[in-house]
Design a protein around this motif. Sequence first.
Motif, PDB file in Angstrom:
ATOM      1  N   THR A 247      47.819  38.767  22.566  1.00 38.33           N
ATOM      2  CA  THR A 247      46.443  39.668  22.760  1.00 38.33           C
ATOM      3  C   THR A 247      47.050  39.406  25.064  1.00 38.33           C
ATOM      4  OG1 THR A 247      45.371  37.543  23.522  1.00 38.33           O
ATOM      5  CG2 THR A 247      45.076  38.720  21.953  1.00 38.33           C
ATOM      6  N   ASP A 248      47.464  38.995  25.478  1.00 34.50           N
ATOM      7  CA  ASP A 248      47.568  38.693  27.037  1.00 34.50           C
ATOM      8  C   ASP A 248      46.163  38.792  27.706  1.00 34.50           C
ATOM      9  OD1 ASP A 248      49.252  37.964  29.462  1.00 34.50           O
ATOM     10  OD2 ASP A 248      49.264  40.656  29.858  1.00 34.50           O
ATOM     11  N   SER A 249      45.377  38.295  26.950  1.00 32.84           N
ATOM     12  CA  SER A 249      44.175  38.109  27.396  1.00 32.84           C
ATOM     13  C   SER A 249      43.663  37.789  29.216  1.00 32.84           C
ATOM     14  CB  SER A 249      42.881  37.879  26.517  1.00 32.84           C
ATOM     15  OG  SER A 249      41.803  37.471  27.426  1.00 32.84           O
ATOM     16  N   ALA A 250      43.849  38.144  29.777  1.00 29.44           N
ATOM     17  CA  ALA A 250      44.067  37.707  31.490  1.00 29.44           C
ATOM     18  C   ALA A 250      43.180  37.472  32.282  1.00 29.44           C
ATOM     19  CB  ALA A 250      45.035  37.750  32.044  1.00 29.44           C
ATOM     20  N   PRO A 251      41.444  36.641  32.286  1.00 27.42           N
ATOM     21  CA  PRO A 251      40.635  36.784  33.130  1.00 27.42           C
ATOM     22  C   PRO A 251      40.751  36.915  34.665  1.00 27.42           C
ATOM     23  CG  PRO A 251      40.889  34.788  32.020  1.00 27.42           C
ATOM     24  CD  PRO A 251      41.787  35.503  31.895  1.00 27.42           C
ATOM     25  N   HIS A 252      39.957  37.690  35.625  1.00 31.92           N
ATOM     26  CA  HIS A 252      39.763  37.512  36.686  1.00 31.92           C
ATOM     27  C   HIS A 252      38.597  37.775  36.986  1.00 31.92           C
ATOM     28  CE1 HIS A 252      44.469  37.431  37.897  1.00 31.92           C
ATOM     29  NE2 HIS A 252      43.925  37.893  36.602  1.00 31.92           N
ATOM     30  N   ALA A 253      38.289  37.093  37.972  1.00 36.15           N
ATOM     31  CA  ALA A 253      36.149  37.767  38.655  1.00 36.15           C
ATOM     32  C   ALA A 253      36.479  38.589  39.120  1.00 36.15           C
ATOM     33  CB  ALA A 253      36.241  36.711  39.446  1.00 36.15           C
ATOM     34  N   ARG A 254      35.369  39.462  38.474  1.00 34.20           N
ATOM     35  CA  ARG A 254      35.084  40.517  38.767  1.00 34.20           C
ATOM     36  C   ARG A 254      35.384  41.283  40.075  1.00 34.20           C
ATOM     37  NH1 ARG A 254      29.920  43.377  37.045  1.00 34.20           N
ATOM     38  NH2 ARG A 254      30.099  45.510  37.351  1.00 34.20           N
ATOM     39  N   THR A 255      35.103  39.807  41.616  1.00 37.93           N
ATOM     40  CA  THR A 255      35.441  40.153  42.958  1.00 37.93           C
ATOM     41  C   THR A 255      36.769  39.867  43.207  1.00 37.93           C
ATOM     42  OG1 THR A 255      35.214  37.876  43.148  1.00 37.93           O
ATOM     43  CG2 THR A 255      33.377  39.081  43.365  1.00 37.93           C
ATOM     44  N   ALA A 256      37.808  39.810  42.194  1.00 36.68           N
ATOM     45  CA  ALA A 256      39.396  39.558  42.247  1.00 36.68           C
ATOM     46  C   ALA A 256      39.668  40.726  40.951  1.00 36.68           C
ATOM     47  CB  ALA A 256      39.734  38.403  42.023  1.00 36.68           C
ATOM     48  N   LYS A 257      38.871  41.578  41.136  1.00 43.01           N
ATOM     49  CA  LYS A 257      39.221  42.447  40.091  1.00 43.01           C
ATOM     50  C   LYS A 257      39.132  43.906  41.448  1.00 43.01           C
ATOM     51  CE  LYS A 257      40.912  43.334  37.261  1.00 43.01           C
ATOM     52  NZ  LYS A 257      42.341  43.879  36.457  1.00 43.01           N
ATOM     53  N   SER A 321      28.427  44.980  29.077  1.00 44.46           N
ATOM     54  CA  SER A 321      29.226  44.765  29.967  1.00 44.46           C
ATOM     55  C   SER A 321      29.628  43.721  31.194  1.00 44.46           C
ATOM     56  CB  SER A 321      28.358  45.973  30.322  1.00 44.46           C
ATOM     57  OG  SER A 321      27.225  45.945  31.018  1.00 44.46           O
ATOM     58  N   VAL A 322      29.117  42.288  30.323  1.00 42.28           N
ATOM     59  CA  VAL A 322      30.049  41.663  31.401  1.00 42.28           C
ATOM     60  C   VAL A 322      29.710  40.348  31.014  1.00 42.28           C
ATOM     61  CG1 VAL A 322      27.315  41.098  33.219  1.00 42.28           C
ATOM     62  CG2 VAL A 322      29.948  40.428  34.199  1.00 42.28           C
ATOM     63  N   LEU A 323      30.412  39.874  31.380  1.00 35.32           N
ATOM     64  CA  LEU A 323      30.232  38.044  30.432  1.00 35.32           C
ATOM     65  C   LEU A 323      30.592  36.722  31.471  1.00 35.32           C
ATOM     66  CD1 LEU A 323      33.563  38.356  28.185  1.00 35.32           C
ATOM     67  CD2 LEU A 323      30.297  38.702  27.725  1.00 35.32           C
ATOM     68  N   GLY A 324      29.871  35.756  31.564  1.00 35.11           N
ATOM     69  CA  GLY A 324      29.753  34.824  32.452  1.00 35.11           C
ATOM     70  C   GLY A 324      30.870  34.300  32.602  1.00 35.11           C
ATOM     71  N   TYR A 325      31.033  33.852  34.073  1.00 28.40           N
ATOM     72  CA  TYR A 325      32.744  32.778  34.091  1.00 28.40           C
ATOM     73  C   TYR A 325      33.132  32.157  35.609  1.00 28.40           C
ATOM     74  CZ  TYR A 325      37.782  33.273  35.360  1.00 28.40           C
ATOM     75  OH  TYR A 325      39.036  32.957  35.168  1.00 28.40           O
ATOM     76  N   GLY A 326      32.645  30.588  34.714  1.00 23.72           N
ATOM     77  CA  GLY A 326      31.505  29.441  36.131  1.00 23.72           C
ATOM     78  C   GLY A 326      30.801  30.522  37.011  1.00 23.72           C
ATOM     79  N   ARG A 327      30.704  30.659  38.410  1.00 21.70           N
ATOM     80  CA  ARG A 327      29.494  30.977  39.324  1.00 21.70           C
ATOM     81  C   ARG A 327      29.697  32.251  38.978  1.00 21.70           C
ATOM     82  NH1 ARG A 327      30.227  26.143  43.828  1.00 21.70           N
ATOM     83  NH2 ARG A 327      29.308  25.064  42.290  1.00 21.70           N
ATOM     84  N   GLU A 328      30.841  33.489  38.594  1.00 22.99           N
ATOM     85  CA  GLU A 328      31.285  34.541  38.635  1.00 22.99           C
ATOM     86  C   GLU A 328      31.607  35.445  37.627  1.00 22.99           C
ATOM     87  OE1 GLU A 328      33.397  35.831  41.765  1.00 22.99           O
ATOM     88  OE2 GLU A 328      34.275  33.761  42.490  1.00 22.99           O
ATOM     89  N   GLU A 329      31.414  36.259  37.945  1.00 26.07           N
ATOM     90  CA  GLU A 329      31.148  37.813  36.292  1.00 26.07           C
ATOM     91  C   GLU A 329      32.733  37.899  36.119  1.00 26.07           C
ATOM     92  OE1 GLU A 329      28.581  40.836  38.488  1.00 26.07           O
ATOM     93  OE2 GLU A 329      27.174  39.462  37.146  1.00 26.07           O
ATOM     94  N   LEU A 330      32.506  38.256  34.592  1.00 28.26           N
ATOM     95  CA  LEU A 330      34.239  38.595  34.190  1.00 28.26           C
ATOM     96  C   LEU A 330      33.385  39.905  33.564  1.00 28.26           C
ATOM     97  CD1 LEU A 330      37.024  38.308  33.395  1.00 28.26           C
ATOM     98  CD2 LEU A 330      35.682  36.418  31.248  1.00 28.26           C
ATOM     99  N   VAL A 331      34.181  40.996  33.802  1.00 24.40           N
ATOM    100  CA  VAL A 331      34.478  42.560  33.254  1.00 24.40           C
ATOM    101  C   VAL A 331      35.008  42.637  31.942  1.00 24.40           C
ATOM    102  CG1 VAL A 331      33.836  44.999  33.684  1.00 24.40           C
ATOM    103  CG2 VAL A 331      33.362  43.522  36.038  1.00 24.40           C
ATOM    104  N   PRO A 332      35.131  42.450  31.427  1.00 23.99           N
ATOM    105  CA  PRO A 332      35.750  43.082  29.437  1.00 23.99           C
ATOM    106  C   PRO A 332      35.778  43.917  29.815  1.00 23.99           C
ATOM    107  CG  PRO A 332      33.907  42.563  29.039  1.00 23.99           C
ATOM    108  CD  PRO A 332      33.522  42.636  30.279  1.00 23.99           C
ATOM    109  N   MET A 333      37.659  43.909  28.443  1.00 25.60           N
ATOM    110  CA  MET A 333      37.776  45.184  28.655  1.00 25.60           C
ATOM    111  C   MET A 333      36.977  46.422  27.994  1.00 25.60           C
ATOM    112  SD  MET A 333      41.740  45.348  26.390  1.00 25.60           S
ATOM    113  CE  MET A 333      41.544  46.581  24.938  1.00 25.60           C
ATOM    114  N   ALA A 334      36.995  47.383  27.834  1.00 27.42           N
ATOM    115  CA  ALA A 334      36.258  48.318  27.364  1.00 27.42           C
ATOM    116  C   ALA A 334      34.188  47.953  27.687  1.00 27.42           C
ATOM    117  CB  ALA A 334      36.853  48.301  25.492  1.00 27.42           C
ATOM    118  N   ALA A 335      34.092  47.621  28.875  1.00 25.73           N
ATOM    119  CA  ALA A 335      32.664  47.074  29.290  1.00 25.73           C
ATOM    120  C   ALA A 335      31.918  47.971  28.496  1.00 25.73           C
ATOM    121  CB  ALA A 335      32.947  46.640  30.930  1.00 25.73           C
ATOM    122  N   GLY A 336      30.716  47.987  28.089  1.00 21.74           N
ATOM    123  CA  GLY A 336      29.502  48.558  27.420  1.00 21.74           C
ATOM    124  C   GLY A 336      30.431  49.548  26.432  1.00 21.74           C
ATOM    125  N   GLU A 337      31.401  49.630  26.193  1.00 19.69           N
ATOM    126  CA  GLU A 337      31.810  50.790  24.712  1.00 19.69           C
ATOM    127  C   GLU A 337      31.585  49.918  23.100  1.00 19.69           C
ATOM    128  OE1 GLU A 337      35.810  52.495  25.297  1.00 19.69           O
ATOM    129  OE2 GLU A 337      35.900  52.054  27.696  1.00 19.69           O
TER     130      GLU A 337
END
Length: 344
Positions: A247-257, A321-337
Motif C-alpha cells: 500500500t505504501d500507506s504513509a500517515p502524516h498529521a493533517r497539519t503536516a499535509k 473524513s478524518v481519523l485519530g492520530y495521536g493528538r492530531e488528525e489524519l485525513v485518509p485517502m478518499a476521505a468521505g468518498e
Amino acid sequence: MVETITLTRPDDWHLHLRDGDVLRDIVPHTAARFARAIVMPNLKPPVTTTEQARAYRERILKAVPSGMSFNPLMTLYLTESTPAEEILRARDSGIVKAVKYYPAGATTNSDSGVTDMRRVYPVLEVMAREGMPLLVHGEVTDPSVDVFDREAVFIERVLLPLLSDIPTLKVVFEHITTRHAVDLVMQTPDRLGATITPQHLLMNRNAIFRGGLNPHHYCLPVLKREQHRLALVKAATSGDARFFLGTDSAPHARTAKETACGCAGMYSANAAIEFYAQVFDEVGAMDRLEAFASCNGPDFYGLPRNTDTITLERKPWRVPSVLGYGREELVPMAAGETLSWRLV
Ligand code: DOR
Ligand code: ZN
C-alpha cells in the motif's frame, strides 16, 4: 442477495507505521485486514540495525488490539556505512526480511540514504548470497530531472546497471508508477518483483490539481499520467506473479499535509483491501485479486501463504473524513468518498 468474496488473508508488502503514540491509532487498521506487513524503516532516526528493528517490532506488537493477530516483518534502512555483518545478524534474527534502499533525499526521512548505489555494492553482494531482498525506492534525486520522469530515469541510470552487476540479488521495485517500470519487471526474470499502491491504481496526476491544489493527493513517487495508471492496472490484475500488493500507506498529521510545504504520503490502511477490490472489480478481475493480494508476495519472499481468510461484501460504505492520530488528525485517502466493497 449480498455478493461476497472470500480470500486467503492478504499481506501488505510495503507499509509505514511510524512510532510512538500513533501506533495505537493506525496498527489496528492494518491488523484488521492483513496478516503480515513489510514495515518501512524510515523513522527518525532510521532503523539501521537488527537490534533497533527488534525493539521497533516489540512496540508495534504492543499496539495490536487483543484478539487480533499481526506479524510485522521488519526491514533495515541501508546506509553507506551498513556493515556486511549487519546483514548476517538480520538473517539470523528471523524477524528482518529485507533491506530498504532510499536514494539520499528522495523522500520522507531519507537523509541517511545512499548517494550512489555502487557504494553499497559490497553489502548487496552479501545480501545476494544470503537471499536477503533489496527493496528500492526507485527514483533519482538529480534536481535537473523532471519530477514526473524520476522513476524512468532511475531504471536507466541505477536499476538496469544493478540488475546486471549483481545478477543474483532479489529486488523489489517498490510502489511502481509507470509503464516503464511495468515493462522492466515483465522483461526481467523472476528475481525482480514490484509492489503497486492503491493510489497509483485509482488516480492519475489530475487528482493533484482537481478543484485546486490537493495536498492529500501528494505522495512519492508522485501520481503519473493516465497511460501509466492503465499499465499498472493491467499488470496488477494480470495474475503475473511478479506484481503484488504494497500500500505504501504513509500517515502524516493533517497539519503536516495542509501546509505550505506539505509532506508526501497517502494513508490507505483503513480501507486498503477495499481499494484494491474496487480496482479489480472495475476491470472484471475479482478472480485475480487473491493472487495479487495473498499469493504473489509470500511466494516472492519465500514465505508460506496465510491459512486463514477474509471476506469482502459488495455493500457501499463511506470512508471516514478524518481519523485519530495521536493528538492530531489524519485525513485518509478518499476521505468521505463511497467505496463499493466492505470488509465483513
Ligand atoms: O509518499 C511517500 N511517503 N513516499 C515515500 O516514499 C515515503 C512515504 C513516507 O514515509 O511518508
Ligand atoms: Zn514507502
